[in-house]
Write an enzyme that holds these catalytic residues in place. Sequence first.
Site, mmCIF file in Angstrom:
data_model
loop_
_atom_site.group_PDB
_atom_site.id
_atom_site.type_symbol
_atom_site.label_atom_id
_atom_site.label_comp_id
_atom_site.label_asym_id
_atom_site.label_seq_id
_atom_site.Cartn_x
_atom_site.Cartn_y
_atom_site.Cartn_z
ATOM 1 N N GLY A 74 0.824 -1.201 0.000
ATOM 2 C CA GLY A 74 0.000 0.000 0.000
ATOM 3 C C GLY A 74 0.856 1.248 0.000
ATOM 4 C CB SER A 103 4.419 -3.115 -2.542
ATOM 5 O OG SER A 103 4.607 -1.739 -2.729
ATOM 6 C CG HIS A 128 7.392 -2.740 -6.576
ATOM 7 N ND1 HIS A 128 6.207 -2.917 -7.235
ATOM 8 C CD2 HIS A 128 7.053 -2.148 -5.401
ATOM 9 C CE1 HIS A 128 5.200 -2.441 -6.501
ATOM 10 N NE2 HIS A 128 5.706 -1.981 -5.382
ATOM 11 C CG ASP A 178 6.356 -5.734 -9.811
ATOM 12 O OD1 ASP A 178 6.740 -4.632 -9.390
ATOM 13 O OD2 ASP A 178 5.201 -5.941 -10.213
#
Length: 199
Positions: A74, A103, A128, A178
């Site tokens: 998020g 993330s 990433h 990613d």
Amino acid sequence: MPVGVPKLPYEMPEDEEEDAVWVDLYDRLYRERALFLFKDLSLETANHLVGLMIFLNIDDCSQEQFLFINSPGGGIMNGLAVNNTINFVLPDVHTLGLGLAASMAAFVLAGGSQTKRIAFPNARVMIHQPKSSFSDGYLDDVIMDGNLMLKLREEITNFFVQRSHKPFWVVFEDLERDVFLSPEEAKAYGIVDSVGIRA
């Protein structure tokens, strides 16, 4: 019709003579220092986790906390807030990757207390570069947002450099895209310290 959150009996330590009260499952688990990041790391979710960690720290700063993670990540600032709180509270905070830690959820997983970060066998970790949530507006605003993103990217890269002991350029290139890691790869990268036991 949804079943809802189950209720469990809970006996208050100071009220030994009274009957147990019924509390919902998560409230009962919070009392045992078990916290959950099981959805997007939104402002609401981050504030909830921060509040719980600080409350538990005030309640009893000698008991370690356990943050279970299965999240697609998020907001950058939300992840930084949770990570700052992990470092602020006095007890160690175990971070446990159960499913996906992607993330900023991977950032939170890596931010747990050293030697107490675990990825379970079927978990996956994805890292990433941070992404901006603002892409339109006045040119000055877009440029300022870009500068902030570059600073945040450098901060996050330095964090992973510190945890992985890899050169800055290696981590910087890894964050370009990613990168999905198995628990063993996440351990080799320094995001977690150990892999949970296979059944």
